[in-house]
Design a protein around this motif. Structure first.
Motif, PDB file in Angstrom:
ATOM      1  N   GLY A  46       0.827  -1.203   0.000  1.00  9.48           N
ATOM      2  CA  GLY A  46       0.000   0.000   0.000  1.00  9.48           C
ATOM      3  C   GLY A  46       0.855   1.243   0.000  1.00  9.48           C
ATOM      4  N   SER A  47       0.217   2.359  -0.108  1.00 13.42           N
ATOM      5  CA  SER A  47       0.904   3.657  -0.149  1.00 13.42           C
ATOM      6  C   SER A  47       1.520   3.958   1.187  1.00 13.42           C
ATOM      7  CB  SER A  47      -0.105   4.760  -0.519  1.00 13.42           C
ATOM      8  OG  SER A  47       0.498   6.018  -0.409  1.00 13.42           O
ATOM      9  N   THR A  48       2.729   4.486   1.181  1.00 14.19           N
ATOM     10  CA  THR A  48       3.404   4.819   2.422  1.00 14.19           C
ATOM     11  C   THR A  48       2.898   6.105   3.019  1.00 14.19           C
ATOM     12  OG1 THR A  48       5.112   6.003   1.186  1.00 14.19           O
ATOM     13  CG2 THR A  48       5.505   3.687   1.651  1.00 14.19           C
ATOM     14  N   ASP A  55      -0.704  13.337  -4.389  1.00 12.99           N
ATOM     15  CA  ASP A  55      -1.175  13.675  -3.049  1.00 12.99           C
ATOM     16  C   ASP A  55      -0.007  14.289  -2.280  1.00 12.99           C
ATOM     17  OD1 ASP A  55      -2.009  13.707  -0.363  1.00 12.99           O
ATOM     18  OD2 ASP A  55      -3.403  12.064  -0.737  1.00 12.99           O
ATOM     19  N   PRO A  56      -0.154  15.477  -1.712  1.00 16.91           N
ATOM     20  CA  PRO A  56       0.962  16.105  -0.992  1.00 16.91           C
ATOM     21  C   PRO A  56       1.338  15.383   0.289  1.00 16.91           C
ATOM     22  CG  PRO A  56      -1.046  17.362  -0.666  1.00 16.91           C
ATOM     23  CD  PRO A  56      -1.363  16.320  -1.705  1.00 16.91           C
ATOM     24  N   GLY A  57       0.496  14.441   0.736  1.00 20.52           N
ATOM     25  CA  GLY A  57       0.837  13.683   1.921  1.00 20.52           C
ATOM     26  C   GLY A  57       1.355  12.299   1.624  1.00 20.52           C
ATOM     27  N   ASP A  58       1.546  11.968   0.351  1.00 19.49           N
ATOM     28  CA  ASP A  58       1.954  10.625  -0.057  1.00 19.49           C
ATOM     29  C   ASP A  58       3.430  10.642  -0.426  1.00 19.49           C
ATOM     30  OD1 ASP A  58       2.171   8.080  -0.921  1.00 19.49           O
ATOM     31  OD2 ASP A  58       0.688   8.204  -2.522  1.00 19.49           O
ATOM     32  N   SER A  59       4.226   9.774   0.236  1.00 20.56           N
ATOM     33  CA  SER A  59       5.662   9.715  -0.027  1.00 20.56           C
ATOM     34  C   SER A  59       6.037   8.627  -1.020  1.00 20.56           C
ATOM     35  CB  SER A  59       6.422   9.478   1.281  1.00 20.56           C
ATOM     36  OG  SER A  59       5.970   8.294   1.909  1.00 20.56           O
ATOM     37  N   SER A  60       5.043   7.969  -1.643  1.00 20.16           N
ATOM     38  CA  SER A  60       5.361   6.977  -2.671  1.00 20.16           C
ATOM     39  C   SER A  60       5.796   7.685  -3.953  1.00 20.16           C
ATOM     40  CB  SER A  60       4.139   6.082  -2.937  1.00 20.16           C
ATOM     41  OG  SER A  60       3.102   6.834  -3.547  1.00 20.16           O
ATOM     42  N   LEU A  61       6.197   6.891  -4.949  1.00 11.32           N
ATOM     43  CA  LEU A  61       6.688   7.480  -6.195  1.00 11.32           C
ATOM     44  C   LEU A  61       5.614   8.288  -6.911  1.00 11.32           C
ATOM     45  CD1 LEU A  61       8.822   4.523  -7.621  1.00 11.32           C
ATOM     46  CD2 LEU A  61       9.584   6.523  -6.322  1.00 11.32           C
ATOM     47  N   GLN A 205       2.852  14.360 -14.056  1.00 14.31           N
ATOM     48  CA  GLN A 205       3.956  13.511 -13.609  1.00 14.31           C
ATOM     49  C   GLN A 205       5.175  14.323 -13.178  1.00 14.31           C
ATOM     50  OE1 GLN A 205       4.761   9.729 -15.674  1.00 14.31           O
ATOM     51  NE2 GLN A 205       3.187  10.333 -17.158  1.00 14.31           N
ATOM     52  N   PHE A 206       5.325  15.514 -13.718  1.00 16.77           N
ATOM     53  CA  PHE A 206       6.484  16.321 -13.337  1.00 16.77           C
ATOM     54  C   PHE A 206       6.417  16.769 -11.882  1.00 16.77           C
ATOM     55  CE2 PHE A 206       3.348  19.502 -14.177  1.00 16.77           C
ATOM     56  CZ  PHE A 206       3.730  20.653 -13.496  1.00 16.77           C
ATOM     57  N   MET A 207       5.249  16.649 -11.250  1.00 17.51           N
ATOM     58  CA  MET A 207       5.085  17.051  -9.854  1.00 17.51           C
ATOM     59  C   MET A 207       5.227  15.877  -8.887  1.00 17.51           C
ATOM     60  SD  MET A 207       1.766  19.509 -10.454  1.00 17.51           S
ATOM     61  CE  MET A 207       1.662  20.007  -8.751  1.00 17.51           C
ATOM     62  N   THR A 208       5.415  14.660  -9.370  1.00 19.99           N
ATOM     63  CA  THR A 208       5.477  13.500  -8.499  1.00 19.99           C
ATOM     64  C   THR A 208       6.865  13.348  -7.885  1.00 19.99           C
ATOM     65  OG1 THR A 208       6.100  12.035 -10.326  1.00 19.99           O
ATOM     66  CG2 THR A 208       3.740  12.327  -9.893  1.00 19.99           C
ATOM     67  N   ASN A 209       6.930  12.539  -6.831  1.00 23.66           N
ATOM     68  CA  ASN A 209       8.213  12.257  -6.190  1.00 23.66           C
ATOM     69  C   ASN A 209       9.180  11.570  -7.145  1.00 23.66           C
ATOM     70  OD1 ASN A 209       7.148  13.221  -3.709  1.00 23.66           O
ATOM     71  ND2 ASN A 209       6.280  11.211  -3.265  1.00 23.66           N
ATOM     72  N   LEU A 210       8.645  10.819  -8.107  1.00 25.22           N
ATOM     73  CA  LEU A 210       9.488  10.104  -9.058  1.00 25.22           C
ATOM     74  C   LEU A 210      10.188  11.045 -10.026  1.00 25.22           C
ATOM     75  CD1 LEU A 210      10.443   7.452 -10.402  1.00 25.22           C
ATOM     76  CD2 LEU A 210       8.317   7.483 -11.736  1.00 25.22           C
ATOM     77  N   PRO A 262       7.899  14.648  11.448  1.00 21.20           N
ATOM     78  CA  PRO A 262       8.623  13.524  10.852  1.00 21.20           C
ATOM     79  C   PRO A 262       8.146  12.199  11.422  1.00 21.20           C
ATOM     80  CG  PRO A 262       9.994  14.634  12.480  1.00 21.20           C
ATOM     81  CD  PRO A 262       8.746  15.470  12.323  1.00 21.20           C
ATOM     82  N   LYS A 263       8.208  11.161  10.588  1.00 24.86           N
ATOM     83  CA  LYS A 263       7.783   9.838  11.019  1.00 24.86           C
ATOM     84  C   LYS A 263       8.897   9.168  11.822  1.00 24.86           C
ATOM     85  CE  LYS A 263       4.593   8.912   7.192  1.00 24.86           C
ATOM     86  NZ  LYS A 263       4.230   7.976   6.103  1.00 24.86           N
ATOM     87  N   SER A 264       8.483   8.309  12.734  1.00 22.81           N
ATOM     88  CA  SER A 264       9.445   7.560  13.522  1.00 22.81           C
ATOM     89  C   SER A 264      10.037   6.436  12.680  1.00 22.81           C
ATOM     90  CB  SER A 264       8.774   6.982  14.767  1.00 22.81           C
ATOM     91  OG  SER A 264       7.776   6.037  14.401  1.00 22.81           O
ATOM     92  N   LEU A 265      11.096   5.826  13.221  1.00 19.99           N
ATOM     93  CA  LEU A 265      11.754   4.745  12.489  1.00 19.99           C
ATOM     94  C   LEU A 265      10.819   3.564  12.314  1.00 19.99           C
ATOM     95  CD1 LEU A 265      14.304   3.544  11.231  1.00 19.99           C
ATOM     96  CD2 LEU A 265      15.005   2.804  13.512  1.00 19.99           C
ATOM     97  N   GLY A 266      10.006   3.279  13.312  1.00 24.04           N
ATOM     98  CA  GLY A 266       9.064   2.168  13.194  1.00 24.04           C
ATOM     99  C   GLY A 266       8.020   2.388  12.122  1.00 24.04           C
ATOM    100  N   GLU A 267       7.584   3.636  11.934  1.00 25.34           N
ATOM    101  CA  GLU A 267       6.591   3.928  10.905  1.00 25.34           C
ATOM    102  C   GLU A 267       7.175   3.824   9.497  1.00 25.34           C
ATOM    103  OE1 GLU A 267       3.824   7.099  13.420  1.00 25.34           O
ATOM    104  OE2 GLU A 267       5.404   7.817  12.094  1.00 25.34           O
ATOM    105  N   LEU A 268       8.471   4.036   9.363  1.00 26.37           N
ATOM    106  CA  LEU A 268       9.108   3.975   8.049  1.00 26.37           C
ATOM    107  C   LEU A 268       9.410   2.542   7.609  1.00 26.37           C
ATOM    108  CD1 LEU A 268      11.628   6.944   8.374  1.00 26.37           C
ATOM    109  CD2 LEU A 268       9.471   6.932   7.143  1.00 26.37           C
ATOM    110  N   ILE A 269       9.433   1.593   8.552  1.00 26.89           N
ATOM    111  CA  ILE A 269       9.731   0.202   8.201  1.00 26.89           C
ATOM    112  C   ILE A 269       8.483  -0.434   7.616  1.00 26.89           C
ATOM    113  CG2 ILE A 269      10.406  -2.046   9.120  1.00 26.89           C
ATOM    114  CD1 ILE A 269      11.989  -0.608  11.253  1.00 26.89           C
TER     115      ILE A 269
END
Length: 403
Positions: A46-48, A55-61, A205-210, A262-269
């Motif tokens: 799923g989306s991180t 989505d400005p809150g989505d850290s996926s590609l 697409q030019f605005m995406t994280n990718l 910022p997210k914690s280390l556990g949330e990033l795993i």
């Protein structure tokens, strides 16, 4: 050199064939463990960021969290909202609303946005484009997205340079400015309608994280989305199982690029890592039990060759002589003598050379000026000097033992 051999001489070293026979099962189990540990991690979970495309809150590609953070660093307040009423309430006179192809609008909502006194940035194939961007005509059929030069007079586009553009091309109303053309038709159009600036982009697409770090994508995205101090980013409503976004300053769901926690280390795993670790520990336990039950008592083996200690010393001496390593030979003799006489002198292992020389002189009556070079001097000049040094060290050791 005289060697004493046993009745039978044999090799105790394992051959490559025997090693492979013993280890192939371990290799197979290790491969299964690795596959079981890696596959859950690689499977999509799923989306991180809990959002959707652009989505400005989505850290996926496919998300745009990186752009939201860059805008926040440039002083633009990014507010993520998932309903039109909240978006219109937060616009004010210093805001711009961003509508993407992921936004789910109705005809009435599109009309309310078009009537709002704020600039509009429309990205992708947005529904009811004729209402949101009156006078703009979308060309039939899409165009491939790739890096394109601006080829226009728009300041924001020229400052950014080439960008990843395409998707849909347009025919703008009179007085509009078109950029990044494909087959002669622009894929970015900006014009003024009813006193408000309307900017339409054929592909987001030019605005995406990718893609943000490629070409001039980041500069173009900031130049288009950062024209006002406040950007209202309209996204589709969140599903019940999606992660809720952090609350913005005004109480609505938002994602401020400069102020998000910022997210914690556990949330990033990823969620699959926990199960992978459990499987790995279980597999290692099984392998340990499997191999451990085969361990038996220690087996004593007779050495095939027995070499006397004196012969080892003589052999090392011949090596020193062949290499003319009188310095190493002298160092070995002195170190062995000091190790043996230091406990008899009542000195610790950490005693200094001065303490050792003083104690030896006091015990044996020898002149300290002779004892010091013998114990801590330089390398002998020749073999005769090395023999003399060995004899004197032996004499000192005997005197210390007999005193």
């Amino acid at each position: 050199m005289t060697l004493q051999t046993t009745e039978r001489s044999y090799s105790v070293s394992p051959t490559a064939r025997s090693i492979w026979k013993r280890g192939r099962a371990i290799v197979l189990v290790a491969a299964i463990v690795v596959v079981a540990a890696v596959v859950p991690v690689l499977l999509p979970s799923g989306s991180t960021g809990g959002g959707s495309a652009l989505d400005p809150g989505d850290s996926s590609l496919a998300g745009s969290k990186a752009l939201a953070q860059v805008l926040g660093a440039h002083g633009v307040s990014v507010q993520r909202v998932d309903d039109v009423a909240t978006a219109l309430a937060g616009l004010g006179t210093d805001g711009q609303i961003l509508i993407t192809e992921a936004t789910d609008l109705t005809a009435s909502e599109a009309g309310r946005i078009a009537a709002a006194p704020a600039d509009r940035l429309i990205v992708g194939q947005v529904p009811y484009l004729d209402v949101l961007a009156p006078g703009l005509i979308s060309e039939v059929g899409g165009t491939s997205s790739r890096s394109r030069p601006p080829s226009c007079g728009l300041r924001e586009a020229n400052a950014a340079g080439s960008a990843y553009m395409g998707g849909t091309s347009f025919t703008g109303p009179p007085g509009s400015t078109g950029c990044y053309p494909s087959d002669g038709k622009p894929t970015l159009v900006r014009y003024t309608a009813g006193g408000r600036t309307v900017t339409v982009v054929g592909d987001g697409q030019f605005m995406t994280n990718l893609r943000l770090a490629e070409d001039g994508n980041a500069a173009l995205a900031v130049n288009l989305a950062g024209t006002k101090s406040r950007l209202i980013w309209l996204v589709p409503p969140a599903e019940p199982d999606q992660i809720s976004q952090s609350s913005g300053p005004d109480g609505s769901d938002g994602s401020d690029g400069a102020g998000s926690e910022p997210k914690s280390l556990g949330e990033l795993i990823p969620s699959g890592v926990g199960w992978a670790v459990v499987e790995l520990v279980f597999a290692l336990g099984v392998v340990a039990l499997w191999r451990g039950r085969r361990l038996g008592p220690v087996v004593a083996e007779r050495l095939p060759v027995v070499v006397r200690a004196a012969e080892t010393v003589e052999g090392r001496g011949r090596l020193y002589r062949a290499r003319r390593a009188r310095d190493r030979a002298a160092l070995a003799l002195r170190a062995a003598t000091i190790d043996r006489i230091t406990p008899r002198l009542g000195l610790p292992r950490t005693a200094t050379p001065d303490e050792i020389v003083t104690a030896v002189s006091a015990r044996t009556g020898e002149d300290p000026e002779q004892v010091r070079p013998a114990l801590f001097g330089g390398a002998p000049a020749d073999d005769a000097g090395l023999v003399a040094l060995a004899g004197y060290l032996d004499t000192l050791e005997r005197q210390v033992q007999d005193s």
